[in-house]
Structures are given as structure tokens and as C-alpha cells.
Design a protein around this motif. Structure first.
Motif, PDB file in Angstrom:
ATOM      1  N   TYR A 116     -11.709   1.546  -6.281  1.00 25.85           N
ATOM      2  CA  TYR A 116     -10.666   1.898  -5.317  1.00 25.85           C
ATOM      3  C   TYR A 116     -10.805   1.066  -4.046  1.00 25.85           C
ATOM      4  O   TYR A 116     -11.855   0.503  -3.765  1.00 25.85           O
ATOM      5  N   LEU A 145       0.152  -2.432  -8.071  1.00 25.27           N
ATOM      6  CA  LEU A 145      -0.433  -3.395  -7.126  1.00 25.27           C
ATOM      7  C   LEU A 145       0.047  -4.789  -7.508  1.00 25.27           C
ATOM      8  O   LEU A 145      -0.093  -5.201  -8.670  1.00 25.27           O
ATOM      9  N   ASN A 162       3.157   3.102  -7.844  1.00 24.32           N
ATOM     10  CA  ASN A 162       1.956   2.670  -7.120  1.00 24.32           C
ATOM     11  C   ASN A 162       1.345   1.385  -7.688  1.00 24.32           C
ATOM     12  O   ASN A 162       0.132   1.190  -7.616  1.00 24.32           O
ATOM     13  N   THR A 205      -6.060   0.774   6.532  1.00 27.72           N
ATOM     14  CA  THR A 205      -6.574  -0.292   7.417  1.00 27.72           C
ATOM     15  C   THR A 205      -5.812  -0.298   8.746  1.00 27.72           C
ATOM     16  O   THR A 205      -6.376  -0.619   9.787  1.00 27.72           O
ATOM     17  N   TRP A 229      -9.022   0.513   0.251  1.00 28.78           N
ATOM     18  CA  TRP A 229      -8.202   1.076   1.303  1.00 28.78           C
ATOM     19  C   TRP A 229      -6.763   0.580   1.162  1.00 28.78           C
ATOM     20  O   TRP A 229      -6.531  -0.606   0.867  1.00 28.78           O
ATOM     21  N   SER A 230      -5.828   1.468   1.404  1.00 26.46           N
ATOM     22  CA  SER A 230      -4.407   1.082   1.422  1.00 26.46           C
ATOM     23  C   SER A 230      -4.103   0.440   2.778  1.00 26.46           C
ATOM     24  O   SER A 230      -4.916   0.515   3.711  1.00 26.46           O
ATOM     25  N   ASP A 231      -2.922  -0.155   2.887  1.00 29.02           N
ATOM     26  CA  ASP A 231      -2.504  -0.735   4.167  1.00 29.02           C
ATOM     27  C   ASP A 231      -2.483   0.335   5.258  1.00 29.02           C
ATOM     28  O   ASP A 231      -2.861   0.091   6.395  1.00 29.02           O
ATOM     29  N   GLU A 256       0.560  -2.771  -2.483  1.00 27.70           N
ATOM     30  CA  GLU A 256       1.155  -1.679  -3.245  1.00 27.70           C
ATOM     31  C   GLU A 256       2.668  -1.809  -3.107  1.00 27.70           C
ATOM     32  O   GLU A 256       3.174  -1.924  -1.988  1.00 27.70           O
ATOM     33  N   ILE A 295      -5.955   3.243  -2.902  1.00 24.90           N
ATOM     34  CA  ILE A 295      -5.330   2.423  -3.951  1.00 24.90           C
ATOM     35  C   ILE A 295      -6.393   1.902  -4.919  1.00 24.90           C
ATOM     36  O   ILE A 295      -7.582   1.931  -4.620  1.00 24.90           O
ATOM     37  N   ARG A 316      -7.354  -8.614  -2.081  1.00 22.08           N
ATOM     38  CA  ARG A 316      -6.375  -7.654  -1.547  1.00 22.08           C
ATOM     39  C   ARG A 316      -5.098  -7.754  -2.367  1.00 22.08           C
ATOM     40  O   ARG A 316      -4.654  -8.846  -2.716  1.00 22.08           O
ATOM     41  N   TRP A 317      -4.494  -6.621  -2.693  1.00 18.21           N
ATOM     42  CA  TRP A 317      -3.236  -6.555  -3.420  1.00 18.21           C
ATOM     43  C   TRP A 317      -2.289  -5.666  -2.639  1.00 18.21           C
ATOM     44  O   TRP A 317      -2.722  -4.808  -1.879  1.00 18.21           O
TER      45      TRP A 317
END
Lengths: 280, 241
Positions: free
Chosen positions: B118, A86, A84, B125, B120-122, A99, B89, A96-97
Motif C-alpha cells: 500500500y 492506478l 480505484n 501527502t 499514501w494517496s495524493d 488514482e 492506495i 508513484r501512480w
């Protein structure tokens, strides 16, 4: 026969300790009463502290040094265990990164963005605070405390940067991000991601990359941490940091992070044990 | 127009260049910080979703995602709740917005983060994008009931580029004119859609120009407020769907 085994074991331990010591260079920060923090900062309020002398590594821990640790222990990092990490690639919106399940210290921004074979003298990244602690346990050292890091980074100065308060001085001392944002690649200072350690000028104590290359994990809690907080902290700036985003490349700001989070702009430097307050 | 120009002249930027001290916020300012950083908690299947999240992170040590089979078993409304209260994330180390003085008297260029460490993950979104109409309807429903727009709702609105919600948000804002981050949402929507009159303005230069950062703001006053509302209304009228 038993005696021979014992001698062999002792020689092995001694040679490992010698190898560890040889791979890290340290600078001595003198004992003293130091000013840290900034006036009216909530997370890092201005105050005077007493610190005993301590020895801090002049560079961040490199891929080569971390590889020796992994080879000796078989250690598996958080990113390798949880998949996980980034990572960054140009084009992402600010903060924004991505994963990337393939990213770990061997492939800091994921397999498709390359490995570290030609970057063994770069700081190790895509490791977590937990991983840094494991390295320290093996290497017989520890992470600097928040105060130790700040005193070391200031090199005797009481200003925001060790050279004064003018941010423009950063160009000589740190690998940071000069682009207006992160939508397009920026290699203004010669590097988009990490640079070899000690590629830029050191501070007055001879310490390199205090404000750039990678964020450096520190031990300790801040004035604003909740009593039972499990969050950890890192300081300095990183190759990702720009004047338009977080501005963290200085001696004042303190970042907060989960102890298991792995980012490709996080690394660490070490301090020789013992801990503050421990008998010497 | 003169009034608007006067407002522009009153703008101040918070450019933390070479600053060696942070201001000490007043109680009013700190209270506003708490107000603006609060998330909205949707009611849809809340107990069920909270229980699922609690199982995921028993020690509160590592962030976890709901496994696909469990996530897919949730209704759309429950997914909305899950995504609105649980970032999947990690966020990076630095906090883009350290505490500032008189926070309640400022209109910021950017929104504060919704989940601290933390994000939001892709996948999360994408949920908002793929269910845009439903998400906007649920946000409206929730805001109408609670009479506030949490920072998570604002982030989702900007993330979805939900221009259609502008009139609703303006109505909410005008009720008490307390939540200046609604004005920030308007600024971000105009910026994202490259609305030329805004891009050509001096306020755009202050807020998003070469020297701007994540703490940059303009002063909150009625002139600046009117200017933003007038612009966003013009933008909305001319927006081509």
C-alpha cells in the motif's frame, strides 16, 4: 420442441468453446525436472521441481479476448466497481501512480489518456488478479502457477534471462522503460505504454512478452508468504519497468500484490486446465 | 579531506545487473531490515483510529479509504495518526528492494516502502504538505518520546521536503548511529534541493547516476558517514528558506 432447444443449446456451447479455443494459441512445455529460483534468494530460492507437461498461451490475453468475455458475461471488473485503478502519466516520481476513477480495462490510463479502440491486440490491463481469475473461469483455463511461469519463461535456460545473464539482451525481447526515471515520457522501444502482443521476439518456446509489456498474474504462494496471506503474485516485467527502478524483467523476481488492485501495467496469460496434481 | 577521499574510494555499488543469485542475509542483517522497515505508530487517538480502520477493512481483502465525513471529523492529531498508519492506495507489483546481504553495513540511496503493498494517496501527502509545521512538530514529539524515526516518518519528511528538521534528525542519529536511513534522508533532501556540491560528487553519481537503481548503496563507514554529515550541515547552513 424440447429436443430442438437442447440441440440449439449444445450448438451454442460448442461454438462458444470453439471461439475461445481459436482466439488463444498455446505452446506445449514438456514434462520434466526443472531448475527454478536463484541461489540464496529468499522469495524464490533455487530448487529442482518436477512438472508435468502443460500448455501455455504464447501471448498475453488481449483487449479483444477480454472484450469477448465481458460481452458474453456482463462481467464488471474491480476497477469499474471500485473506481480505484492506478494509472501512469509521465512526470510522476518513481513508484508513484495516479488514482483515476475513470480508469478501467476500456480506458487503461483513464478516459483523458485514451481508450482501447485502436489497441484491441494489446494486452488487457487495469484489471486485477480477481478479474483474471473470472476470465479464466469463463474461458475454461487457468493462470499459470509461479513455477510453470518460470519454467516457461526460462525456455530451458538456468540463467537470469532466457538468453543468459547479460541484461542488455532485453532490447530484442521486451517492451520496457528506458528512461532514467519516469518524469519524462520514454518511447525508446517504440511504445510508452503497452505494445501489441508479439511485437518483440519470442523465447525458445515461442512465448512472447515474457519479460515486458505487462506483469503477468500467477497462481501460488512464495517461500516468504505468510501462511494465511491473501496477497497474490505477478511475474515478468512491464512497459513501466526500467533498470533504474525495479529490474523485474527476468525469470527470477516475483512481485506481490493485493488481489483486487488494478494497475495499467498488470495483465495475464493463461494455461490450459487441468491444474498440477489433477488427474489427466 | 584525505580521509573523506579514502571513504569515497571505499564505496561500493550494489548494481544487480545480470546477477543470477541473491545473497543470503545474516541474522544481524535481517534484524536490521526489520528495524529499518518498522513504521512509527503515533499515539494520538490511536485506539479510535485503529477501530475506524478495522471497520473499513473487515476481511483485510480490499484497501479502503475513510469516507470524507469521518476523516473530516478527526482532529489534526488523529488525522496524523490515520495517515501515518494507513496507506490508502495500492502499491505496484514489484518490490523495489529485495533482501540484501549486510544491510546494516550500507547507506542506501532510497528508503524502503513504509506499507508494503500500500501507499499514501495524493490526499494523504497533501495533508502532510498542508499541515507541514504541525506534522513536523508531531514527528519531533513522537521521535523524542520513542527515540526512533519510523520509515513512515522518514518518507513524510522527504515528501514534505522538510529541510528544517535536519539538525533534529542529526541529533537523533548521533545518539547511537544505528539508523543509517537517516543518512539516506539527508541524501534525498540534498538531491531534491539540487545541492550542487552533492550533485557534483562521485557519491551522487554512484547513488543516483545512470546505472543506479533502488538497491544502490554506499558502504557504511565513518568516512562516508562524516562526509554525508558534513555535506548536509553545509547544505542546511546555506539553504535559502
Amino acid at each position: 420442441m424440447k429436443q430442438f432447444r437442447l440441440i440449439f443449446f449444445l450448438v451454442l456451447v460448442a461454438s462458444i468453446q470453439t471461439a475461445k479455443a481459436q482466439s488463444l494459441k498455446f505452446a506445449t512445455i514438456p514434462a520434466g525436472r526443472y531448475q527454478v529460483g536463484a541461489k540464496r534468494s529468499l522469495i524464490n530460492p533455487e530448487r529442482k521441481i518436477n512438472l508435468p507437461a502443460f500448455e501455455i498461451a504464447v501471448t498475453e490475453v488481449t483487449n479483444s479476448q477480454f472484450a469477448a468475455f465481458v460481452a458474453a458475461t456482463g462481467y464488471i471488473t474491480d476497477a469499474e466497481r471500485k473506481h480505484n485503478a492506478l494509472v501512469f502519466e509521465p512526470g510522476l516520481a518513481e513508484f508513484r501512480w495516479l488514482e483515476d476513477s475513470t480508469a478501467c480495462w476500456r480506458y487503461p490510463n483513464g478516459i483523458s489518456r485514451g481508450g482501447i479502440s485502436s489497441k484491441m491486440d494489446h494486452p488487457v490491463t487495469t484489471i486485477s488478479f480477481s478479474d483474471a481469475e473470472a476470465y479464466c473461469t469463463w474461458a475454461g483455463c487457468r493462470l499459470p502457477t509461479l513455477d510453470e511461469w518460470e519454467v516457461a519463461s526460462r525456455a530451458g535456460a538456468n540463467t537470469r534471462y532466457f538468453w543468459g545473464n547479460n541484461r542488455e539482451g532485453i532490447r530484442k525481447y521486451a517492451n520496457i522503460w528506458y528512461g532514467r526515471d519516469h518524469t519524462t515520457a520514454d518511447s525508446t522501444d517504440g511504445y510508452m505504454y503497452t505494445s501489441p502482443v508479439a511485437s518483440f521476439k519470442p523465447n525458445g518456446y515461442g512465448l512472447y512478452d515474457m519479460y515486458g509489456n505487462v506483469f503477468e498474474f500467477c497462481e501460488g504462494k512464495t517461500a516468504t508468504d505468510k501462511k494465511d496471506s491473501k496477497l497474490v503474485h505477478a511475474r515478468g516485467g512491464s512497459w513501466w519497468c526500467s533498470k533504474n527502478s525495479c529490474n523485474y524483467f527476468n525469470s527470477v523476481d516475483i512481485g506481490t500484490q493485493n488481489r483486487h488492485a488494478s494497475f495499467s501495467n498488470q495483465g495475464f496469460r493463461v494455461v490450459k486446465a487441468p491444474s498440477p496434481g489433477q488427474e489427466r | 579531506m584525505r580521509m573523506l577521499m579514502a571513504g569515497l574510494l571505499m564505496m561500493a555499488s550494489l548494481f544487480v545487473n545480470a546477477q543470477d543469485e541473491y545473497p543470503k542475509p545474516s541474522k544481524e542483517s535481517l534484524d536490521y531490515n526489520v528495524y529499518r522497515t518498522k513504521v512509527s505508530v503515533p499515539p494520538y487517538g490511536l485506539a479510535k483510529v485503529k477501530a475506524m480502520i478495522a471497520k473499513l477493512t473487515p476481511n483485510d481483502e480490499e484497501i479502503e479509504k475513510l469516507p470524507d465525513n469521518l476523516y473530516n471529523s478527526l482532529s489534526l492529531r488523529e488525522k496524523f495518526t490515520y495517515n501515518m498508519i494507513h496507506g490508502e492506495i495500492y502499491s505496484q507489483n514489484c518490490d523495489p528492494m529485495p533482501p540484501v546481504e549486510d544491510e546494516h553495513k550500507k547507506i542506501f540511496a532510497q528508503l524502503p516502502g513504509a506499507f508494503d503493498e500500500y501507499s499514501w494517496s495524493d490526499k494523504q501527502t497533501q495533508f502532510f504538505d498542508n499541515n507541514r509545521d504541525s506534522v513536523i512538530a508531531l514527528i519531533k514529539e513522537s521521535v523524542t518520546r520513542s527515540k526512533r524515526v519510523g520509515v513512515n516518518y522518514k518518507e513524510a519528511i522527504v515528501s514534505m521536503n522538510a529541510v528544517e528538521i535536519i539538525p533534529f534528525l542529526e541529533e537523533v542519529y548521533l545518539r547511537d548511529k544505528k539508523d543509517h536511513d537517516i543518512l539516506t534522508v539527508f541524501l534525498l533532501l540534498m538531491k531534491a534541493n539540487k545541492y550542487q556540491p552533492f550533485l557534483a560528487s562521485s557519491s551522487f553519481k554512484k547513488l543516483y547516476g545512470d546505472d543506479a537503481n533502488y538497491g544502490t548503496h554506499i558502504v557504511y563507514n565513518s568516512a562516508n558517514e562524516q562526509l554525508i554529515l558534513q555535506r548536509v550541515n553545509d547544505f542546511y547552513k546555506n539553504y535559502k528558506r
